[in-house]
Design an enzyme around this catalytic site. Structure first.
Site, PDB file in Angstrom:
ATOM      1  N   LEU A 207      32.160 -42.445 -29.386  1.00  0.00           N
ATOM      2  CA  LEU A 207      31.787 -40.714 -29.051  1.00  0.00           C
ATOM      3  C   LEU A 207      33.018 -39.978 -28.498  1.00  0.00           C
ATOM      4  O   LEU A 207      33.170 -40.138 -27.208  1.00  0.00           O
ATOM      5  CB  LEU A 207      30.474 -40.815 -28.303  1.00  0.00           C
ATOM      6  CG  LEU A 207      30.050 -39.518 -28.172  1.00  0.00           C
ATOM      7  CD1 LEU A 207      29.524 -38.796 -29.273  1.00  0.00           C
ATOM      8  CD2 LEU A 207      28.828 -39.524 -26.842  1.00  0.00           C
ATOM      9  N   ASP A 208      33.401 -38.895 -29.074  1.00  0.00           N
ATOM     10  CA  ASP A 208      34.238 -37.870 -28.683  1.00  0.00           C
ATOM     11  C   ASP A 208      35.653 -38.459 -28.411  1.00  0.00           C
ATOM     12  O   ASP A 208      36.334 -37.950 -27.287  1.00  0.00           O
ATOM     13  CB  ASP A 208      33.736 -37.213 -27.281  1.00  0.00           C
ATOM     14  CG  ASP A 208      32.467 -36.430 -27.639  1.00  0.00           C
ATOM     15  OD1 ASP A 208      32.243 -36.195 -28.889  1.00  0.00           O
ATOM     16  OD2 ASP A 208      31.576 -36.207 -26.606  1.00  0.00           O
TER      17      ASP A 208
END
Lengths: 302, 302, 302, 302
Positions: free
Chosen positions: D245-246
């Protein structure tokens, strides 16, 4: 942005809060005690100062400028009373001043030619609820912007223009300004020159975007001339229009980096991004009564 | 910068003006009339407000912060009187407050390790008369900075440091802080960790420069980690030191663009330029009493 | 920066690496196959291309520019051979070209007047090992810079100057340039005008810092004029000096935001920070042979 | 932007020029002579190099990356031939490579939720002819964007989404991606998490905009957390989506200055401006084949 859609409406509670918000701009000779006088006046009239910015052109014998944003219950009912009571204070201290109310939204007209990027940015901000104005009319010497403008329910007027018919064009434009009761005229890349008469009619109420970092490249073809000069940054400038071409009081400027590989077409592309944001900021500050024009300069209370 | 040279001395007239400049910082529960109370107090004590900035954390039931800079003839004689008179007002409105005087220059100490770029920037600003402080001592765990510091007539103390002798090092440092009556301690790339005791001793009076755009890359090796992550901007952060590593109230941050070609050595070079200016700004604002710490944040009145 | 200290010396290994680094700049009519010719030449001469940047003024019938940085074992021994072999290629393709070697450091002179911030920045970068040059002499029409310059072991010459003695001053300056075998002349806020003869003598080898965002505010007093005009950004410009005042090829520009509160003194303070970094960048790029002057513009290969 | 209007069509001559433009990306072990091999290959196949950028991860034993843009008459006829001939070269030098042609426009899908500012920016750039792609479908879990998307003649699919029906939603989405033969998937503030299966399906072909300056504020609520932390700059990051994530390879980042007066609502307003331009840049560079993903970083050849 969705078409055929109303501008985001604030909740009833928010509206209630805004209708009790006022803004007072004052300009007067600087002397001790001015802030005390103003803040005491507002306090005695039941107002709470929310934001206050001031500037003195010179500590000694200068001019004093202040912007005060305040909250007052039932402001819409009390405002006339307040304004009346303020007259004596203003006279005693030789003040120029302006009361404005968040509830009285300014009415804006936008002039545009073929390039619509600045218009689009303003419409986008407006639809997001970030421009506190009613856009009451868009006028253009081209038809390009009509579909998007009309899809938002804004009247669009096509008025062809060139230097031979300038007088009659401006008469028609002024007629529309009057009809729509326009407070602010935004030149969003409107590529026609306005006559001194027209400019006088709307003094300090016309905001233009010039596609250069003024005072560099005054006049026509700024990107072409920036290219010729080989500058390493290009810019844009928003300013109030006066009868000296591109020499009115500057409100905002910004720049972007370019290099030798950027031809004129590229400079224009990059420039469009600067123009969009610089004009939108200037318009927003004007609508929020954050700008005082003093001589050929602006004081912008952020 | 010329060595063996005194800091630029302001003219007598300038000094006279500065000795009549005061600054009042106030924090209190927000309610209508505070500005009126403060401005009336200052006016009644013969003071003219030169600059004023305020902030309210929340229009309803918030906390109100204000910084007022004022001019008063014979301030140095009258200031005790003013401070005495202010006590009742402060009590009535539950104010925390601070009076400071441009004439009372803060006394700064600088801690530095091997890298001297931040120290150099501070000395340069100071010599230009742009840092309103007396730099009373420089302390380092290396000898690198001695020649330049001593050439400016500033005492330099070499105190070797490592984690095994931390307690005794800090005792020596605190002794010097006391001896030199230090108001502000600047960590200009001082690469030793300070103990909680030491930090408590100087609460809200230690400014550090961290070589990353916090909260990214907290802790050691930020440039190495920025390189690993492949960020496209690197930054620096100046903040007050608390006992949570790199988590104190942020005063100022800035960034520069980098790209894939920049290795860690390059990132450090670019970063040094950011660190220099970010630390210098934070120190300047602190010295001008422009900063109020509230919780873990700063209010900086520009 | 520590005084009486040598510039950071690179390790032997680093020096070994650098002495095998070469840079080739070429300008020629654009046509297919140029990159192939050049890269094949370098490969056949045992060189590995490390960095290459090119620019074509126009895909059709334009001028082609390329900068190639390469590594070759024993470059110092082989370079004469390479240069000889290149002559035929250059003739065949109508090339202007320049071979330079990291090992042959350019020799720089700095001219400065009373304000020393740009000089200080260059000395700081140089001491950090970030300016790949020998600073062989500093010349000034004031004595202010002498102590710091001499403390670094750099010869300092004080030559008072004014328009009445310009010719004789320049003769003395040219004499020193010759004596010190100067390759690059840096005007670090040198506030005297140079004669056409002097400029011709050092064509494309004089870099100036102008304290405005050119072409705005050409000539004297740019900060005063920026203040009068009420601009919202101020800038600085580094450029090669030609005999058109402030109109030589621009190398680098940058800006900072200002507002109505900034008086001329403040603009100058802010401006000094911009001038420092803009001049330092331009000088660095020149020293790294990253700049090609073409007409009145620069191509800067970053 | 005008609705119901086709994207600006380039003139026939421009189209003719573009159809002869090709781009070659190469990654291989670094060794002397690679540039010579590639440029000679192109020259022998009648191509003229227009733009070339290279990068070596390490002068010794590093990986070499190059992007070459070239012009060749009748490229569309010759390209198969060229690609065939290149195979031996690629094998001999252990190259990974990609040929692309300006005439083969990539097909893009945009996913969006309620906030449409990033979508609007992409549509605006696309209508100006500045995004070299066909936007073949917009998919949203809300109806907000339908009117503007359909007014431009782009298919709009409403697919409600939540974590309970993720699998079936993604099946539907993948079906549409296949149907519309999508090359690039742009997450323009699409607020649903994608499953690892989905991400794998479109590896290195999903670009997301994250509303923080990564790696600060990974995950949900970045503006809220930026406010809590009291940062002085906020940012946005465009990156390729991976299953961390990210944490995918960053393509572009930018920031804007904020201060203590900016509440979360304001941070979001300011942030929207950053998000718009950061995403648009990343998409443009991807479409122009300027990005090579290497490990968890990007090499972006500007």
């Amino acid at each position: 942005m969705s078409i055929n859609t109303q501008v985001k409406v604030n909740s009833k509670q928010q509206q209630k809060q805004l209708e009790n918000r006022g803004c007072l701009l004052v300009k007067c000779p600087d002397k001790p005690g001015i802030v005390s006088v103003l803040s005491t006046f507002l306090h005695n009239h039941g107002s709470n100062i929310i934001e206050s910015s001031q500037y003195s052109s010179d500590p000694e014998n200068g001019i004093f400028f202040i912007r005060i944003e305040y909250h007052r219950e039932n402001l819409l009912i009390e405002k006339e009373n307040m304004e009346n009571d303020f007259r004596d204070i203003a006279a005693a201290h030789d003040m120029e001043y302006d009361f404005s109310y968040r509830n009285d939204r300014k009415r804006s007209a936008i002039f545009v030619s073929k390039e619509t990027h600045c218009l689009m940015e303003l419409l986008w901000e407006w639809q997001n609820g970030d421009l506190d104005t009613d856009i009451v009319v868009v006028i253009s010497n081209h038809e390009d912007a009509r579909p998007i403008v009309e899809s938002l329910g804004i009247p669009f007027h096509y008025i062809p223009a060139n230097k031979d018919i300038r007088k009659q064009v401006e008469e028609e434009q002024i007629g529309l300004m009057d009809k729509y009761e326009v407070d602010l005229l935004i030149l969003a890349r409107y590529m026609q020159i306005l006559t001194p008469d027209f400019v006088r009619h709307f003094e300090s109420r016309i905001i233009n975007i010039h596609h250069s970092f003024l005072p560099a490249f005054i006049g026509a073809g700024p990107y072409e001339r920036a290219y010729e000069r080989g500058v390493k940054l290009i810019g844009a400038t928003s300013h109030y229009v006066t009868n000296n071409l591109d020499e009115g009081p500057i409100i905002e400027q910004d720049v972007e980096r370019v290099d030798h590989r950027d031809d004129v077409i590229n400079l224009k592309k990059i420039g469009r991004q600067i123009e969009r944001r610089v004009l939108a900021k200037a318009v927003k500050w004007h609508l929020e009564n954050r700008i005082i024009v003093e001589g050929n300069k602006t004081i912008v209370f952020h």
